[in-house]
Design a protein around this motif. Structure first.
Motif, mmCIF file in Angstrom:
data_model
loop_
_atom_site.group_PDB
_atom_site.id
_atom_site.type_symbol
_atom_site.label_atom_id
_atom_site.label_comp_id
_atom_site.label_asym_id
_atom_site.label_seq_id
_atom_site.Cartn_x
_atom_site.Cartn_y
_atom_site.Cartn_z
ATOM 1 N N LEU A 108 -47.341 -54.098 134.925
ATOM 2 C CA LEU A 108 -47.504 -53.234 136.085
ATOM 3 C C LEU A 108 -48.947 -53.288 136.575
ATOM 4 C CD1 LEU A 108 -45.720 -49.961 134.857
ATOM 5 C CD2 LEU A 108 -44.765 -51.712 136.386
ATOM 6 N N VAL A 109 -49.126 -53.257 137.885
ATOM 7 C CA VAL A 109 -50.445 -53.056 138.461
ATOM 8 C C VAL A 109 -50.698 -51.555 138.474
ATOM 9 C CG1 VAL A 109 -51.911 -53.299 140.488
ATOM 10 C CG2 VAL A 109 -50.273 -55.101 139.914
ATOM 11 N N GLY A 110 -51.760 -51.121 137.834
ATOM 12 C CA GLY A 110 -52.029 -49.694 137.792
ATOM 13 C C GLY A 110 -53.365 -49.376 137.170
ATOM 14 N N ASP A 111 -53.747 -48.112 137.289
ATOM 15 C CA ASP A 111 -55.032 -47.602 136.835
ATOM 16 C C ASP A 111 -54.839 -46.878 135.506
ATOM 17 O OD1 ASP A 111 -57.414 -46.260 136.469
ATOM 18 O OD2 ASP A 111 -57.490 -45.406 138.479
ATOM 19 N N ALA A 112 -55.567 -47.267 134.493
ATOM 20 C CA ALA A 112 -55.433 -46.662 133.168
ATOM 21 C C ALA A 112 -55.793 -45.185 133.169
ATOM 22 C CB ALA A 112 -56.325 -47.397 132.168
ATOM 23 N N GLU A 113 -56.574 -44.736 134.150
ATOM 24 C CA GLU A 113 -56.953 -43.330 134.230
ATOM 25 C C GLU A 113 -55.946 -42.514 135.036
ATOM 26 O OE1 GLU A 113 -61.138 -42.296 134.653
ATOM 27 O OE2 GLU A 113 -61.642 -44.426 134.694
ATOM 28 N N ARG A 114 -55.127 -43.193 135.856
ATOM 29 C CA ARG A 114 -54.122 -42.515 136.686
ATOM 30 C C ARG A 114 -52.904 -43.434 136.746
ATOM 31 N NH1 ARG A 114 -58.653 -42.058 141.405
ATOM 32 N NH2 ARG A 114 -60.080 -40.615 140.368
ATOM 33 N N THR A 115 -52.116 -43.420 135.714
ATOM 34 C CA THR A 115 -51.094 -44.457 135.545
ATOM 35 C C THR A 115 -49.899 -44.330 136.469
ATOM 36 O OG1 THR A 115 -49.878 -43.186 133.877
ATOM 37 C CG2 THR A 115 -51.694 -44.598 133.095
ATOM 38 N N MET A 116 -49.564 -43.117 136.907
ATOM 39 C CA MET A 116 -48.379 -42.846 137.722
ATOM 40 C C MET A 116 -47.083 -43.038 136.929
ATOM 41 S SD MET A 116 -49.933 -41.970 140.429
ATOM 42 C CE MET A 116 -48.619 -41.785 141.648
ATOM 43 N N GLU A 117 -47.163 -43.165 135.614
ATOM 44 C CA GLU A 117 -45.983 -43.265 134.776
ATOM 45 C C GLU A 117 -45.452 -41.864 134.446
ATOM 46 O OE1 GLU A 117 -44.638 -46.768 133.111
ATOM 47 O OE2 GLU A 117 -45.002 -46.388 135.247
ATOM 48 N N ALA A 118 -44.199 -41.789 134.017
ATOM 49 C CA ALA A 118 -43.537 -40.501 133.782
ATOM 50 C C ALA A 118 -44.036 -39.827 132.505
ATOM 51 C CB ALA A 118 -42.024 -40.712 133.690
ATOM 52 N N ASP A 119 -43.903 -38.496 132.466
ATOM 53 C CA ASP A 119 -44.255 -37.730 131.280
ATOM 54 C C ASP A 119 -43.451 -38.218 130.066
ATOM 55 O OD1 ASP A 119 -45.734 -36.220 133.016
ATOM 56 O OD2 ASP A 119 -44.564 -34.384 132.805
ATOM 57 N N GLU A 120 -44.098 -38.220 128.914
ATOM 58 C CA GLU A 120 -43.454 -38.496 127.621
ATOM 59 C C GLU A 120 -42.566 -39.741 127.667
ATOM 60 O OE1 GLU A 120 -41.497 -34.946 126.277
ATOM 61 O OE2 GLU A 120 -43.377 -33.825 126.130
ATOM 62 N N SER A 121 -43.132 -40.823 128.189
ATOM 63 C CA SER A 121 -42.343 -42.046 128.349
ATOM 64 C C SER A 121 -42.699 -43.148 127.350
ATOM 65 C CB SER A 121 -42.494 -42.585 129.772
ATOM 66 O OG SER A 121 -43.854 -42.695 130.147
ATOM 67 N N TYR A 122 -43.691 -42.895 126.458
ATOM 68 C CA TYR A 122 -44.104 -43.937 125.515
ATOM 69 C C TYR A 122 -44.278 -43.372 124.107
ATOM 70 C CZ TYR A 122 -44.888 -46.869 129.571
ATOM 71 O OH TYR A 122 -44.703 -47.591 130.724
ATOM 72 N N ASP A 123 -43.989 -44.227 123.135
ATOM 73 C CA ASP A 123 -44.208 -43.886 121.737
ATOM 74 C C ASP A 123 -45.620 -44.231 121.279
ATOM 75 O OD1 ASP A 123 -41.402 -43.106 120.827
ATOM 76 O OD2 ASP A 123 -41.025 -45.096 121.668
ATOM 77 N N ALA A 124 -46.232 -45.195 121.945
ATOM 78 C CA ALA A 124 -47.573 -45.629 121.563
ATOM 79 C C ALA A 124 -48.337 -46.092 122.802
ATOM 80 C CB ALA A 124 -47.506 -46.757 120.538
ATOM 81 N N ILE A 125 -49.639 -45.868 122.782
ATOM 82 C CA ILE A 125 -50.543 -46.354 123.831
ATOM 83 C C ILE A 125 -51.687 -47.088 123.145
ATOM 84 C CG2 ILE A 125 -52.239 -45.659 125.569
ATOM 85 C CD1 ILE A 125 -50.411 -43.344 126.312
ATOM 86 N N THR A 126 -52.015 -48.263 123.641
ATOM 87 C CA THR A 126 -53.128 -49.036 123.082
ATOM 88 C C THR A 126 -54.102 -49.427 124.187
ATOM 89 O OG1 THR A 126 -51.939 -51.135 123.364
ATOM 90 C CG2 THR A 126 -51.707 -50.009 121.240
ATOM 91 N N ASN A 127 -55.320 -49.656 123.792
ATOM 92 C CA ASN A 127 -56.303 -50.265 124.704
ATOM 93 C C ASN A 127 -57.448 -50.835 123.888
ATOM 94 O OD1 ASN A 127 -58.561 -48.000 124.783
ATOM 95 N ND2 ASN A 127 -56.593 -46.972 125.054
ATOM 96 N N ARG A 128 -58.049 -51.878 124.410
ATOM 97 C CA ARG A 128 -59.164 -52.541 123.739
ATOM 98 C C ARG A 128 -60.297 -52.736 124.738
ATOM 99 N NH1 ARG A 128 -59.068 -58.753 121.518
ATOM 100 N NH2 ARG A 128 -58.614 -59.059 123.717
#
Length: 267
Positions: A108-128
């Motif tokens: 997805l094209v998106g901003d890590a600070e304002r993802t526009m993804e739905a609430d409680e939609s992921y089990d894990a979040i990663t970033n490096r």
């Protein structure tokens, strides 16, 4: 005053986006970005398993995924992966890499600070190597908290590249001396030319962690954003040892002495 501040942040965020878009062309050529050995791949797998456990079909969001190096590691371990990045040239390379390897990774094209993804939609979040670039890390961590399911975890891999130790500064000077003798072509790791290095420094001077993203400061903001069980892990030796084979001698030592870390936290 608020309008001026918002405009300043908007301009800074645009500059960050443009910078990483330009870096896409050479990003995978550099050790520490792409993975160049199975030894290093195994070390990254071990780090992820240590903090997130096996994927087992769970959903993972890889923020600022770049060319999808971490996304592929998560896919290796059985996560159902979404990679998000706002630099489209990075995503173009990420999609091509996934297609070539036959991976089913959603991008997805998106901003890590304002993802526009739905609430409680992921089990894990990663970033490096994302956190040091954040304009408003507390708001960003609150956004990540919103995205996670209860019991979900975030895994941050980053470092403080501003407040370097005496030993790190010594290794850097030795690397620069070796470079003058033609023995360390990787003396400047990161921006591939002077103009981009200046852009990098200009961005660094204006982000929240302009004085360095120390692990303890990041951990404290995670707690303020609502996370619990915040764990700081500075045992990156296996990864650094594997990467060192692709660095010049002093550059490898310099990297190993830096304040690099992984931080996991739970919702």
């Amino acid at each position: 005053m608020q309008a001026v501040s918002a405009l300043s942040n908007h301009d800074l965020r645009d500059e960050i986006k443009a910078y990483w878009s330009l870096r896409a062309e050479t990003f995978d050529n550099q050790p520490g970005h792409e993975i160049f050995s199975e030894e290093e791949r195994a070390a990254w797998h071990a780090l992820i398993l240590k903090h997130l456990g096996p994927g087992e079909g769970r959903s993972a969001l890889d923020l600022a995924c770049g060319t999808a190096v971490v996304s592929h590691l998560l896919d290796d371990l059985g996560f159902r992966v979404t990679g998000l990045d706002w630099a489209e040239p990075m995503l173009e390379r990420a999609k091509a890499k996934a297609k070539a390897r036959g991976r089913q990774i959603r991008f997805l094209v998106g901003d890590a600070e304002r993802t526009m993804e739905a609430d409680e939609s992921y089990d894990a979040i990663t970033n490096r190597h994302l956190v040091w670039t954040l304009v408003d890390p507390l708001a960003c961590f609150q956004e990540w908290h919103r995205l996670l399911k209860t019991g979900g975890k975030v895994l941050i891999v980053d470092g403080d590249f501003v407040n370097t130790s005496v030993l790190t500064r010594l290794m850097k000077r030795l690397t620069q001396m070796a470079a003058k003798l033609g023995l360390a072509r990787d003396a400047v790791h990161g921006a591939p030319n002077r103009d981009m290095a200046e852009t990098h420094n200009r961005i660094l001077s204006r982000v929240h962690f302009s004085h360095g993203a120390h692990a303890n400061a990041v951990a404290e903001l995670l707690r303020a954003a609502g996370f619990s069980k915040v764990t700081v892990d500075q045992d990156m030796a296996a990864i650094h040892r594997a990467q060192r084979r692709n660095f010049s001698f002093f550059k490898g030592l310099e990297r190993a002495t830096q304040h690099r870390y992984a931080i996991s936290a739970e919702k």
